[in-house]
Design a protein around this motif. Structure first.
Motif, short mmCIF file in Angstrom:
data_model
loop_
_atom_site.label_atom_id
_atom_site.label_comp_id
_atom_site.label_asym_id
_atom_site.label_seq_id
_atom_site.Cartn_x
_atom_site.Cartn_y
_atom_site.Cartn_z
N ALA A 107 1.78 41.05 28.64
CA ALA A 107 2.39 40.13 29.68
C ALA A 107 3.11 39.01 28.51
O ALA A 107 2.71 39.02 27.24
CB ALA A 107 1.56 39.19 30.33
N VAL A 108 3.97 38.24 28.97
CA VAL A 108 4.59 37.38 28.32
C VAL A 108 3.58 36.34 27.84
O VAL A 108 2.79 35.91 28.41
CB VAL A 108 5.72 36.38 29.04
CG1 VAL A 108 6.11 35.29 28.13
CG2 VAL A 108 6.78 37.43 29.57
N ASN A 109 3.54 36.15 26.44
CA ASN A 109 2.74 35.13 25.79
C ASN A 109 1.18 35.89 25.87
O ASN A 109 0.20 35.08 25.66
CB ASN A 109 2.40 33.74 26.26
CG ASN A 109 3.79 33.08 25.97
OD1 ASN A 109 4.59 33.48 25.12
ND2 ASN A 109 4.03 31.83 26.30
N GLY A 110 1.23 37.22 26.04
CA GLY A 110 -0.29 37.75 26.20
C GLY A 110 -0.82 38.15 24.87
O GLY A 110 -1.19 39.46 24.64
N GLY A 111 -1.07 37.41 23.80
CA GLY A 111 -1.59 37.49 22.68
C GLY A 111 -3.14 38.09 22.92
O GLY A 111 -3.70 38.97 22.03
N ALA A 112 -3.98 37.74 23.51
CA ALA A 112 -5.31 38.11 23.60
C ALA A 112 -5.57 39.57 24.15
O ALA A 112 -6.14 40.49 23.77
CB ALA A 112 -6.06 37.00 24.74
N ASN A 113 -4.62 39.92 25.20
CA ASN A 113 -4.50 41.43 25.61
C ASN A 113 -4.03 42.13 24.71
O ASN A 113 -4.36 43.39 24.39
CB ASN A 113 -3.91 41.40 27.17
CG ASN A 113 -4.74 41.03 28.17
OD1 ASN A 113 -5.88 40.99 28.20
ND2 ASN A 113 -4.07 41.13 29.50
N ALA A 114 -3.07 41.61 23.70
CA ALA A 114 -2.47 42.54 22.78
C ALA A 114 -3.54 42.94 21.79
O ALA A 114 -3.60 44.14 21.42
CB ALA A 114 -1.35 41.99 22.10
N ALA A 115 -4.42 41.82 21.47
CA ALA A 115 -5.64 42.26 20.67
C ALA A 115 -6.49 43.22 21.22
O ALA A 115 -7.01 44.06 20.70
CB ALA A 115 -5.95 40.69 20.13
N LEU A 116 -6.74 42.71 22.33
CA LEU A 116 -7.73 43.73 23.20
C LEU A 116 -7.24 45.26 23.36
O LEU A 116 -7.97 45.94 22.99
CB LEU A 116 -8.11 43.21 24.61
CG LEU A 116 -9.02 41.93 24.61
CD1 LEU A 116 -9.12 41.34 25.86
CD2 LEU A 116 -10.48 42.24 24.18
N LEU A 117 -5.93 45.36 23.65
CA LEU A 117 -5.45 46.65 23.74
C LEU A 117 -5.48 47.47 22.20
O LEU A 117 -5.97 48.46 22.14
CB LEU A 117 -3.99 46.59 24.15
CG LEU A 117 -3.45 47.89 24.18
CD1 LEU A 117 -4.20 49.11 25.12
CD2 LEU A 117 -1.94 47.95 24.89
N SER A 118 -5.30 46.77 21.24
CA SER A 118 -5.42 47.12 19.80
C SER A 118 -6.84 47.43 19.55
O SER A 118 -7.01 48.70 18.95
CB SER A 118 -4.91 46.46 18.82
OG SER A 118 -5.62 45.18 18.51
#
Length: 155
Positions: A107-118
């Protein structure tokens, strides 16, 4: 990140990665202003021990695609909200990749989810990370259920 203005979004990702004990690096590379540096980073990322790359950028948001074009590592794009269009321009630039050069997009500004996906990607081969993910999911569920109980007690 494409610009230091993306740091507040990237900080959400770094905080999440720290909570899982996942090592990371943070750089400012622009797909347009420093294309050689972005390309060199992507080309050498696997040899330098990276398992996934998170690329955050706003507006034209070509960084994730530029990185993905130069590596076969998983690339996760974070479209960042810019001065106009509420980040929809960045979202479309990040998600609309040509066949053969995928970018997973949060999502837009979805930093936490990007980390969780990684972390999920890395956990495929790391049982300790997988266990930490399971524990986080259970903790998150417990927080929601506590809020449910709280709401019910107030009504």
């Amino acid at each position: 990140m494409g610009s230091d203005s993306d740091l507040p979004v990237v900080k959400k990702a770094t905080d999440m990665l720290k909570s899982f004990g996942v090592p990371f690096e943070v750089h400012v590379y622009s797909a347009h202003r420093t294309p050689a540096e972005a390309r060199d980073f992507a080309i050498n990322a696997r040899a330098n021990g990276f398992g996934a790359i998170i690329a955050a950028a706003g507006m034209a948001a070509h960084l994730a695609g530029a990185i993905a074009a130069n590596t076969t590592l998983p690339v996760i794009g974070i479209p960042c909200m810019g001065a106009c269009m509420d980040g929809i321009d960045a979202l479309l630039s990040t998600v609309q990749m040509p066949t053969g050069i995928p970018v997973a997009t949060v999502a837009v500004n979805g930093g936490a989810n990007a980390a969780l996906l990684s972390v999920q990607i890395l956990a495929v081969e790391d049982a300790d990370l997988a266990a930490k993910l399971d524990a986080k999911r259970a903790e998150d569920a417990a927080k929601v259920l506590e809020k449910d109980r709280d709401i019910l007690s107030r009504l």
